[in-house]
Scaffold this active site. Structure first.
Site, PDB file in Angstrom:
ATOM      1  N   CYS A  82       5.299   2.225 -13.254  1.00  0.00           N
ATOM      2  CA  CYS A  82       6.420   1.548 -12.750  1.00  0.00           C
ATOM      3  C   CYS A  82       6.969   1.442 -13.505  1.00  0.00           C
ATOM      4  CB  CYS A  82       7.203   1.843 -11.522  1.00  0.00           C
ATOM      5  SG  CYS A  82       5.696   2.485 -10.204  1.00  0.00           S
ATOM      6  N   HIS A 115      13.101  -1.661 -10.866  1.00  0.00           N
ATOM      7  CA  HIS A 115      12.563  -0.810 -10.621  1.00  0.00           C
ATOM      8  C   HIS A 115      12.843  -0.549  -9.210  1.00  0.00           C
ATOM      9  CE1 HIS A 115       9.781   2.139  -9.594  1.00  0.00           C
ATOM     10  NE2 HIS A 115       8.909   1.633  -9.109  1.00  0.00           N
ATOM     11  N   ASN A 154      11.207   6.324  -5.067  1.00  0.00           N
ATOM     12  CA  ASN A 154      10.432   6.537  -5.690  1.00  0.00           C
ATOM     13  C   ASN A 154       9.961   6.794  -7.397  1.00  0.00           C
ATOM     14  OD1 ASN A 154       8.840   4.289  -8.111  1.00  0.00           O
ATOM     15  ND2 ASN A 154       7.401   3.671  -6.207  1.00  0.00           N
TER      16      ASN A 154
HETATM   17  N1  ACO Z   1       6.209   7.410   8.999  1.00  0.00           N
HETATM   18  C1  ACO Z   1       5.842   6.340  10.024  1.00  0.00           C
HETATM   19  N2  ACO Z   1       4.878   5.834  10.058  1.00  0.00           N
HETATM   20  C2  ACO Z   1       4.581   5.148   9.010  1.00  0.00           C
HETATM   21  C3  ACO Z   1       4.233   5.919   7.658  1.00  0.00           C
HETATM   22  C4  ACO Z   1       5.568   7.292   7.842  1.00  0.00           C
HETATM   23  N3  ACO Z   1       6.029   7.255   6.414  1.00  0.00           N
HETATM   24  N4  ACO Z   1       3.746   5.688   6.880  1.00  0.00           N
HETATM   25  C5  ACO Z   1       3.046   4.466   7.579  1.00  0.00           C
HETATM   26  N5  ACO Z   1       3.448   4.363   8.823  1.00  0.00           N
HETATM   27  C6  ACO Z   1       2.483   3.634   9.372  1.00  0.00           C
HETATM   28  C7  ACO Z   1       0.528   3.035   9.313  1.00  0.00           C
HETATM   29  O1  ACO Z   1       0.141   3.954  10.304  1.00  0.00           O
HETATM   30  C8  ACO Z   1       1.519   1.661  10.526  1.00  0.00           C
HETATM   31  O2  ACO Z   1       0.917   1.812  12.086  1.00  0.00           O
HETATM   32  P1  ACO Z   1      -0.117   1.412  12.748  1.00  0.00           P
HETATM   33  O3  ACO Z   1       0.048   0.623  12.716  1.00  0.00           O
HETATM   34  O4  ACO Z   1      -0.099   2.274  13.913  1.00  0.00           O
HETATM   35  O5  ACO Z   1      -1.667   1.278  11.452  1.00  0.00           O
HETATM   36  C9  ACO Z   1       3.087   1.762  10.466  1.00  0.00           C
HETATM   37  O6  ACO Z   1       3.627   2.468   9.768  1.00  0.00           O
HETATM   38  C10 ACO Z   1       2.434   0.070   9.683  1.00  0.00           C
HETATM   39  O7  ACO Z   1       2.344   0.601   8.347  1.00  0.00           O
HETATM   40  P2  ACO Z   1       2.652  -0.603   6.679  1.00  0.00           P
HETATM   41  O8  ACO Z   1       1.751  -0.199   5.671  1.00  0.00           O
HETATM   42  O9  ACO Z   1       2.150  -1.668   7.683  1.00  0.00           O
HETATM   43  O10 ACO Z   1       3.878   0.002   6.401  1.00  0.00           O
HETATM   44  P3  ACO Z   1       4.628  -1.440   6.174  1.00  0.00           P
HETATM   45  O11 ACO Z   1       5.618  -1.896   6.699  1.00  0.00           O
HETATM   46  O12 ACO Z   1       3.749  -2.272   4.781  1.00  0.00           O
HETATM   47  O13 ACO Z   1       5.491  -0.580   4.911  1.00  0.00           O
HETATM   48  C11 ACO Z   1       6.134   0.496   2.829  1.00  0.00           C
HETATM   49  C12 ACO Z   1       4.951   0.904   3.995  1.00  0.00           C
HETATM   50  C13 ACO Z   1       6.660   0.863   3.044  1.00  0.00           C
HETATM   51  C14 ACO Z   1       4.512   1.847   1.542  1.00  0.00           C
HETATM   52  C15 ACO Z   1       5.437  -1.013   1.909  1.00  0.00           C
HETATM   53  O14 ACO Z   1       3.816  -1.271   2.597  1.00  0.00           O
HETATM   54  C16 ACO Z   1       5.999  -0.569   0.581  1.00  0.00           C
HETATM   55  O15 ACO Z   1       6.802  -0.219   0.652  1.00  0.00           O
HETATM   56  N6  ACO Z   1       4.430  -1.075  -0.155  1.00  0.00           N
HETATM   57  C17 ACO Z   1       5.161  -0.804  -1.273  1.00  0.00           C
HETATM   58  C18 ACO Z   1       4.814   0.457  -2.081  1.00  0.00           C
HETATM   59  C19 ACO Z   1       5.352   0.097  -3.287  1.00  0.00           C
HETATM   60  O16 ACO Z   1       6.261  -0.300  -3.661  1.00  0.00           O
HETATM   61  N7  ACO Z   1       5.298   1.085  -4.248  1.00  0.00           N
HETATM   62  C20 ACO Z   1       4.397   1.565  -5.189  1.00  0.00           C
HETATM   63  C21 ACO Z   1       5.146  -0.119  -6.372  1.00  0.00           C
HETATM   64  S1  ACO Z   1       4.327   0.329  -7.971  1.00  0.00           S
HETATM   65  C22 ACO Z   1       5.293   2.293  -8.245  1.00  0.00           C
HETATM   66  O17 ACO Z   1       6.282   2.125  -7.890  1.00  0.00           O
HETATM   67  C23 ACO Z   1       4.077   2.809  -8.675  1.00  0.00           C
END
Ligand code: ACO
Length: 328
Positions: free
Chosen positions: A116, A255, A285
């Protein structure tokens, strides 16, 4: 004494594939809801390339716009850099394919794999070549077909990504331009976001395909924490040499990883939220394409005026990061 040339962005372009995939569409594909996606990420929809549309095809469309915007022709370009983690193929590079499709001269062309942060790294590299007088005009493209490496059965990742391309033409300017660059990387955390197979470590095999190792794997929660700190720190490092305070920045072009990450970065930097440019709602993203398209969109929408100080701020797999201050 040799006087360094001032370098600015003199043309911008973007390309989004026609097909739009909404959160409602995703609700029919995996166990997710529009509400979950919007509240956790800020994303409402994303664009998805056609099966026959490769990264180089999107890159070329964005580049044509950027050239027209700069008032230049393909033969005026002296250097081509494509930032991508989804090249058309391992080699030749997507940059070489773009060079041929655009009809550029036999100028240097290469890809960079910086996830990214790729567009920001590309701008930094091109800046060096132009400011030192080696080249006059460079084309820097961030282009991704993330849909080709997305596991569409994994709700944890498939809701996040989109496809697209953004391009910038860099060249000499009389005033302003790029005034500060800060880049960094930390390979010890590479496993937080990767695509495990297909390379020399795990060449493609029936087993790697069965094990879904040709798709993006991500530890979202860990990345989230690093992203906020690293983006805020990178912004500080890029602005410090100029003695700039948060209030002196007119617009941050970050980003577009996640709306919550960006709001947390704004808070950490002491910036009001309206100084963070956002288009993640429409595109998701798009890795290296995200900041390139965000910059092009911000200019198109009149959010950036002559004399404004803008900050490009990116974070991505690697881990990698980069921040650049530009006086527009
Ligand atoms: N729909 C519904 N529920 C979901 C989904 C979905 N799409 N995805 C995950 N869940 C659930 C999980 O299974 C989990 O359930 P559980 O509590 O029963 O186990 C719950 O939601 C919480 O999951 P988390 O992963 O803890 O959710 P979080 O609040 O952390 O959000 C997310 C997840 C959006 C991916 C977040 O962590 C994030 O944005 N992280 C950064 C990711 C990122 O920026 N990546 C790219 C950066 S580098 C680049 O851009 C290449």
């Amino acid at each position: 004494m040799c006087q360094e040339t001032k370098v600015g962005i003199i043309g911008l372009g973007s390309y989004l594939p026609k097909r739009v995939l909404t959160n409602q569409d995703l609700e029919k594909m995996v166990d997710t809801t529009d509400e979950w996606i919007v509240t956790r990420t800020g994303i409402h929809e994303r664009h998805i390339a056609r099966p026959d549309e490769a990264t180089s095809d999107m890159a070329v469309e964005a580049a044509k716009q950027a050239l027209a915007d700069a008032g230049l022709k393909a033969e005026d370009i002296d250097l081509i850099i494509v930032a991508t983690i989804t090249p058309d193929m391992f080699f030749p590079s997507t940059a070489c394919l773009v060079q041929h499709k655009l009809g550029c001269r036999h100028v240097p062309a290469f890809d960079i794999s910086v996830a990214c942060s790729g567009f920001v790294y590309g701008i930094a590299i091109a800046n060096q070549f132009i400011s030192s007088g080696v080249y006059r005009h460079a084309l820097v493209i961030g282009a991704e077909k993330l849909s080709s490496v997305t596991d569409w059965s994994d709700r944890g990742t498939c809701v996040l990504f989109g496809d697209g391309a953004g391009a910038a033409v860099l060249g000499p300017v009389n005033s302003g331009g790029i005034v500060s660059v800060y880049l960094g990387a930390d390979g010890s955390k590479g496993d937080l976001l990767n695509l495990p197979a297909g390379g020399s470590k795990l060449p493609a095999s029936k087993k790697t395909v069965e094990d879904k190792l040709h798709f993006i794997k991500m530890n979202g929660a860990e990345l989230f924490k690093h992203a906020v700190k690293i983006m805020a720190d990178a912004a500080l490092e890029a602005t410090k040499p100029l003695n700039l305070k948060a209030k002196d920045i007119d617009l941050v072009i970050p980003h577009q990883a996640n709306l919550r990450i960006l709001m947390a970065v704004a808070k950490r930097m002491g910036l009001s939220e309206d100084k963070i440019y956002l288009n993640i709602d429409k595109y998701g993203n798009m890795s290296a394409a995200s900041s390139a398209i965000a910059l092009a969109d911000a200019v198109k929408e009149g959010r950036i005026k002559k004399g404004n100080k803008i900050l490009l701020d990116a974070f991505g797999g690697g881990l990698t990061w980069g921040a650049i201050v530009i006086e527009w």
